[in-house]
Every structure is written in structure tokens, then in C-alpha cells.
Design a protein around this motif. Structure first.
Motif, mmCIF file in Angstrom:
data_model
loop_
_atom_site.group_PDB
_atom_site.id
_atom_site.type_symbol
_atom_site.label_atom_id
_atom_site.label_comp_id
_atom_site.label_asym_id
_atom_site.label_seq_id
_atom_site.Cartn_x
_atom_site.Cartn_y
_atom_site.Cartn_z
ATOM 1 N N ARG A 101 39.020 57.909 38.445
ATOM 2 C CA ARG A 101 39.559 58.487 39.673
ATOM 3 C C ARG A 101 40.844 57.790 40.059
ATOM 4 N NH1 ARG A 101 36.020 57.881 45.041
ATOM 5 N NH2 ARG A 101 37.257 55.977 45.244
ATOM 6 N N ASP A 102 41.828 58.562 40.505
ATOM 7 C CA ASP A 102 43.098 58.017 41.004
ATOM 8 C C ASP A 102 43.786 57.117 39.996
ATOM 9 O OD1 ASP A 102 42.554 59.325 43.421
ATOM 10 O OD2 ASP A 102 41.505 57.582 44.248
ATOM 11 N N GLY A 103 43.626 57.439 38.704
ATOM 12 C CA GLY A 103 44.300 56.655 37.671
ATOM 13 C C GLY A 103 43.598 55.367 37.292
ATOM 14 N N TYR A 104 42.345 55.205 37.704
ATOM 15 C CA TYR A 104 41.582 53.988 37.407
ATOM 16 C C TYR A 104 40.220 54.353 36.831
ATOM 17 C CZ TYR A 104 44.811 51.116 40.178
ATOM 18 O OH TYR A 104 45.935 50.468 40.653
ATOM 19 N N VAL A 105 39.671 53.432 36.052
ATOM 20 C CA VAL A 105 38.263 53.485 35.672
ATOM 21 C C VAL A 105 37.535 52.499 36.569
ATOM 22 C CG1 VAL A 105 36.578 53.283 33.816
ATOM 23 C CG2 VAL A 105 38.925 53.961 33.274
ATOM 24 N N TRP A 106 36.544 53.008 37.309
ATOM 25 C CA TRP A 106 35.853 52.213 38.321
ATOM 26 C C TRP A 106 34.484 51.762 37.815
ATOM 27 C CZ3 TRP A 106 37.468 52.131 43.795
ATOM 28 C CH2 TRP A 106 38.670 52.806 44.025
ATOM 29 N N GLY A 107 34.089 50.570 38.249
ATOM 30 C CA GLY A 107 32.729 50.126 37.997
ATOM 31 C C GLY A 107 32.634 48.666 37.619
ATOM 32 N N ARG A 108 31.410 48.169 37.713
ATOM 33 C CA ARG A 108 31.176 46.766 37.391
ATOM 34 C C ARG A 108 31.435 46.524 35.913
ATOM 35 N NH1 ARG A 108 32.024 43.608 40.266
ATOM 36 N NH2 ARG A 108 30.273 43.165 41.660
ATOM 37 N N GLY A 109 32.322 45.557 35.638
ATOM 38 C CA GLY A 109 32.709 45.257 34.272
ATOM 39 C C GLY A 109 34.053 45.836 33.880
ATOM 40 N N ALA A 110 34.694 46.582 34.796
ATOM 41 C CA ALA A 110 35.959 47.229 34.450
ATOM 42 C C ALA A 110 37.017 46.226 34.016
ATOM 43 C CB ALA A 110 36.474 48.053 35.636
ATOM 44 N N VAL A 111 37.017 45.035 34.637
ATOM 45 C CA VAL A 111 37.940 43.984 34.196
ATOM 46 C C VAL A 111 37.197 42.774 33.644
ATOM 47 C CG1 VAL A 111 39.724 44.700 35.822
ATOM 48 C CG2 VAL A 111 38.160 42.883 36.486
ATOM 49 N N ASP A 112 35.874 42.730 33.811
ATOM 50 C CA ASP A 112 35.124 41.550 33.379
ATOM 51 C C ASP A 112 33.841 41.972 32.674
ATOM 52 O OD1 ASP A 112 34.254 38.964 33.045
ATOM 53 O OD2 ASP A 112 33.658 38.665 35.127
ATOM 54 N N MET A 113 33.890 42.339 31.312
ATOM 55 C CA MET A 113 35.129 42.556 30.620
ATOM 56 C C MET A 113 35.000 43.724 29.658
ATOM 57 S SD MET A 113 35.055 39.414 27.793
ATOM 58 C CE MET A 113 36.499 40.016 26.961
ATOM 59 N N LYS A 114 34.433 44.821 30.182
ATOM 60 C CA LYS A 114 34.223 45.987 29.333
ATOM 61 C C LYS A 114 35.520 46.710 29.020
ATOM 62 C CE LYS A 114 29.338 46.459 30.402
ATOM 63 N NZ LYS A 114 28.232 47.234 30.992
ATOM 64 N N ASP A 115 36.594 46.382 29.765
ATOM 65 C CA ASP A 115 37.904 46.908 29.388
ATOM 66 C C ASP A 115 38.320 46.400 28.014
ATOM 67 O OD1 ASP A 115 38.162 44.286 30.321
ATOM 68 O OD2 ASP A 115 40.063 44.654 31.349
ATOM 69 N N MET A 116 38.134 45.104 27.778
ATOM 70 C CA MET A 116 38.494 44.528 26.487
ATOM 71 C C MET A 116 37.588 45.044 25.375
ATOM 72 S SD MET A 116 40.476 42.678 24.673
ATOM 73 C CE MET A 116 40.712 41.292 23.510
ATOM 74 N N LEU A 117 36.299 45.209 25.667
ATOM 75 C CA LEU A 117 35.382 45.755 24.657
ATOM 76 C C LEU A 117 35.837 47.146 24.234
ATOM 77 C CD1 LEU A 117 31.869 44.772 26.094
ATOM 78 C CD2 LEU A 117 33.497 43.368 24.814
ATOM 79 N N ALA A 118 36.253 47.949 25.211
ATOM 80 C CA ALA A 118 36.727 49.297 24.907
ATOM 81 C C ALA A 118 38.003 49.258 24.074
ATOM 82 C CB ALA A 118 36.959 50.066 26.206
ATOM 83 N N MET A 119 38.902 48.341 24.400
ATOM 84 C CA MET A 119 40.144 48.229 23.636
ATOM 85 C C MET A 119 39.858 47.821 22.197
ATOM 86 S SD MET A 119 43.045 46.673 26.206
ATOM 87 C CE MET A 119 42.109 45.453 27.103
ATOM 88 N N ILE A 120 38.943 46.888 22.021
ATOM 89 C CA ILE A 120 38.597 46.452 20.665
ATOM 90 C C ILE A 120 38.036 47.621 19.865
ATOM 91 C CG2 ILE A 120 37.087 44.959 19.305
ATOM 92 C CD1 ILE A 120 37.155 42.979 21.694
ATOM 93 N N LEU A 121 37.079 48.350 20.456
ATOM 94 C CA LEU A 121 36.480 49.490 19.762
ATOM 95 C C LEU A 121 37.529 50.537 19.420
ATOM 96 C CD1 LEU A 121 33.146 50.028 21.744
ATOM 97 C CD2 LEU A 121 33.429 48.993 19.478
ATOM 98 N N ASP A 122 38.456 50.778 20.323
ATOM 99 C CA ASP A 122 39.486 51.782 20.080
ATOM 100 C C ASP A 122 40.399 51.360 18.935
ATOM 101 O OD1 ASP A 122 41.135 53.942 20.261
ATOM 102 O OD2 ASP A 122 41.985 53.434 22.195
ATOM 103 N N VAL A 123 40.823 50.086 18.952
ATOM 104 C CA VAL A 123 41.709 49.608 17.888
ATOM 105 C C VAL A 123 41.015 49.677 16.532
ATOM 106 C CG1 VAL A 123 42.900 47.581 16.976
ATOM 107 C CG2 VAL A 123 43.113 48.168 19.398
#
Length: 432
Positions: A101-123
Motif C-alpha cells: 500500500r502507498d508504495g510500501y510493503v507493510w508488516g512485521r519483518g519488512a525491514v528486520d529482515m524479510k526484505d533481505m530474504l526476499a532480495m536474496i531469493l530474487d537474485v
């Protein structure tokens, strides 16, 4: 090298949202479902993930992505699957919705640290689908239990399965790689050091008695004075090579002078991140628990306190000596280690490769080392002799309070930050 573009940009957002929707609250929800999610995607990319459990449901996933130059020492890339608790009644969205929503992914872990897990999986997915490979082997570790000390995650893995990381010399994980605005352009903070952590347990033994009477051996009174003396003690400024360089670079970027002797001006210039940096310039001792008595009219015979102690790396023994001078006779103390601090020099190859990956996406980027005030799983991997750095590349949108996102309400990560980080991580792994 082919850079990841769309549809990778949408895929990393999907991964992040789906990972957030899997509740992995430490102490309540085991990590197994998230580990299975990760393992399925790694296997789909042609890797052979290994799932190991430090306790039932406390799952860790390890995989190795072969590189183009097998003679190079592998790089460890690690991230944790668990998150801290979140009360839905406090949030604008449900903390485990993964709402976009509003250009963000919201939720617990969004920066600590499921964002990095998602980036790793994508790469990984992008590279393997394109027939690409990182320059060197990459050991991927998605671990449990970081938020509660790593007992079933990194600590357990390094004790029971050290062979999985035996040939790794360098690692990247949380916290670092995010941007801080400055007049000279964005500064991307790379974590090169962490403070050590231990708990100081204090016990005062006195004389039990009636609360209405005078008592010169009041355990509560004795303990309270000691705790106050430690909490109020002015620990001196103690700069390490990392913090000296950080202050120097901030001085250059913001046009400040004498930042080493007057660091407060530099910390004020960088805003909220100054709260983290300020805590790394000296030892800290923070009371976190007091326990004594119960009845309203009884002086207890014993009183207990717990103090969270964070030591500047390389100066742990002198910190302990200073604390012991503040503890009077009659107060017993016990030190409970929670992880040694570390500080690593930034070699030209690593610094140059990270800088080049950032510059390809942000031509004004500058890499600046910093020390982390708290501990991550790096404390466990560093015991194996691995040089650990914090690098989760995020170009942050203006005006946000990134620091408050960690363990905070309405935690969220910008979609643009996620896609930026994915492209930077892709270039880094391809060239390092």
C-alpha cells in the motif's frame, strides 16, 4: 552482465509480502513454514537446500550457489527468519498481512529482515534462470531464532555444523547498507563493527525485617544505590578505527569540524540514525530488571537487578574492571556473556565491489563504515573466523524514520528500496 529488471522488480515485492504473511514470531510461531517457503524457491532455482532444526520447528535452511571461480573463498550471505512480536491493535494494517500500500510493503519483518530474504531469493532466482552465476561460491543461510539469541539458529549451526561454513572468509547480513542523506550526496552505511554484549546480574543480601523499622542492612536500598551509580556513571568517549572514520566522513559530508572531540554535532546531523551511532562511542550499562520482595510491609533479605551491558569492541576487559569498581562490598555480581564484539577492517576489494554496485544504481553514493550498537547473528559466525559485515542495500525515501521501523509499529519497506537493493545485491554477488 545482465541486470535484473522487471519482472524481478515485482517478484521481490511478492516474496517480501509472502514471507511477512508467514508469522514467525519468536517464542510463539516456529520458523518451519517460512523455512519451507525459502527451501521450495531455492530448489525451484536448481539449488539443493539443506534444512536443519536446532529444535522441533526451529528450522534453518542452508544452500550453496556455485560460482564462476571456484578457487575463491566462498561468501556467506545470512539472514534470519524470525521476527519480534507485534500487537495488531497497535498497527494501521495487520502486522502479518504483507499488505502492499502507498508504495510500501507493510508488516512485521519488512525491514528486520524479510526484505533481505526476499532480495536474496530474487537474485538467486534471476541468476539461475538466466544461466548466470556469482563470481565466487555463495553460501546462503536462512536461520532461526536471531531475535532470541540464535540458540536454535546461528549459534547452534556454528557449534553443530561448522563444516557448512568452513571455507567462508567473509559474510554479509544485517544491519547496514541503507542510505542517509547529506549535502554531499547519500551516505550508505556499511556495518564493519559491533559492540559486545553481556548481562550483569547483581544481588544484594541484607537483613529481612518489618518495613516500619530502621534497617541499616536493607537489601533493596543497597541494590538501588548500586544500580543508580552504574546507570549514571559517565563512561568516557572511546573511539575505535571504525567510529573515527565514521565521524571524519560525516565531518566532510556535512562541513563539520572536530567531529572526533565533538561527536554530538555529527550525530545531530544524521538524524535518527544518530541514536544508534551515539551508543557506540562509549560503553553503556542500562538497568533492565529489578526484583525484590512483594509484601508491602516486609523488607526482603535479597534483591536482584539485571543490567544490559554493551562494550566497545576491543575494550571488554577494561569495561568490566570499571563496572566492578562501581559495585560495593556486599553486592555480588555475575557476568553472563551474550556475544563478543568485533571490528573488521574494510579491504579494498570488498569496499570497491560494494561501492561499484551502489554507484551503478546511485551515481552519488558514498560508502561509510559504522559500528552497530546491538548484536546480530554476526557474533556467532565471527567465532568461526569469518569477517562479518552488515549490508542490506536500501536507498531510503526522504522523510522516513528508518530506525524506528526496527521492532516498531507499522514496520514497512518501500517498494523502490526493495527493487534498488535487489539490483545492487545482484551486481555485488556477480562481481565480488
Amino acid at each position: 552482465m545482465t541486470s535484473p529488471e522487471e519482472p524481478s522488480a515485482s517478484r521481490v515485492v511478492q516474496y517480501c509480502s509472502e514471507l511477512i504473511s508467514i508469522d514467525t514470531t519468536v517464542g510463539h510461531q516456529p520458523e518451519r513454514k517460512a523455512a519451507e517457503y525459502v527451501a521450495e524457491r531455492l530448489a525451484g532455482a536448481g539449488l539443493e537446500p539443506l534444512m536443519l532444526e536446532g529444535a522441533p520447528g526451529r528450522s534453518n535452511v542452508i544452500a550453496r550457489m556455485p560460482g564462476r571461480e571456484p578457487g575463491l573463498a566462498p561468501l556467506l550471505v545470512h539472514g534470519h527468519l524470525d521476527v519480534v512480536p507485534a500487537d495488531p491493535s497497535d498497527w494501521s494494517v495487520h502486522p502479518f498481512s504483507g499488505e502492499i500500500r502507498d508504495g510500501y510493503v507493510w508488516g512485521r519483518g519488512a525491514v528486520d529482515m524479510k526484505d533481505m530474504l526476499a532480495m536474496i531469493l530474487d537474485v538467486v532466482t534471476t541468476m539461475r534462470a538466466a544461466g548466470q552465476a556469482p563470481r565466487r561460491d555463495v553460501v546462503l543461510a536462512f536461520v532461526a531464532d536471531e531475535e532470541d539469541g540464535g540458540t536454535h539458529g546461528a549459534a547452534w549451526l556454528t557449534e553443530k555444523h561448522p563444516h557448512l561454513f568452513a571455507d567462508c572468509e567473509t559474510a554479509i547480513g544485517e544491519v547496514g547498507g541503507f542510505s542517509v542523506p547529506s549535502p554531499a550526496g547519500p551516505l550508505y552505511l556499511l556495518e564493519t563493527a559491533q559492540k559486545g554484549a553481556f548481562t550483569l546480574e547483581l544481588t544484594a543480601n541484607g537483613l529481612a525485617g518489618h518495613g516500619s523499622m530502621l534497617n541499616e542492612r536493607n537489601a533493596v536500598q543497597s541494590l538501588a544505590r548500586t544500580v543508580a551509580a552504574i546507570a549514571d556513571h559517565p563512561f568516557p568517549l572511546l573511539l575505535t578505527p571504525t567510529t573515527r572514520e565514521f565521524l571524519d566522513r560525516l565531518g566532510e559530508a556535512f562541513g563539520l569540524s572536530d567531529t572526533r572531540n565533538d561527536p554530538e554535532q555529527a550525530l545531530a546531523a544524521v538524524g535518527e540514525i544518530g541514536r544508534i551511532i551515539g551508543a557506540t562511542l562509549r560503553h553503556t550499562a542500562t538497568p533492565v530488571a529489578l526484583n525484590a520482595g512483594g509484601a508491602p510491609n516486609v523488607i526482603p533479605a535479597h534483591a536482584h537487578a539485571r543490567i544490559d551491558c554493551r562494550s566497545v569492541p576491543g575494550h571488554e576487559e577494561e569495561f568490566l574492571a570499571e563496572l566492578r569498581r562501581l559495585i560495593p562490598p556486599g553486592i555480588t555480581s555475575e557476568v553472563v556473556p551474550r556475544g563478543s564484539g568485533h571490528e573488521y577492517a574494510l579491504d579494498d576489494n570488498l569496499a570497491g565491489t560494494i561501492t561499484a554496485a551502489l554507484l551503478a544504481e546511485d551515481p552519488t553514493a558514498q560508502l561509510v563504515p559504522f559500528c552497530m550498537s546491538s548484536a546480530t547473528d554476526a557474533r556467532h559466525f565471527s567465532r568461526l573466523g569469518i569477517r562479518c559485515y552488515g549490508f542490506v542495500p536500501l536507498r531510503l525515501p526522504p522523510g522516513g524514520d528508518f530506525v524506528s521501523m526496527f521492532h516498531g509499529i507499522d514496520e514497512r519497506v518501500a517498494v523502490d528500496s526493495l527493487t534498488f537493493g535487489t539490483r545492487v545485491l545482484h551486481r555485488f554477488l556477480s562481481t565480488y
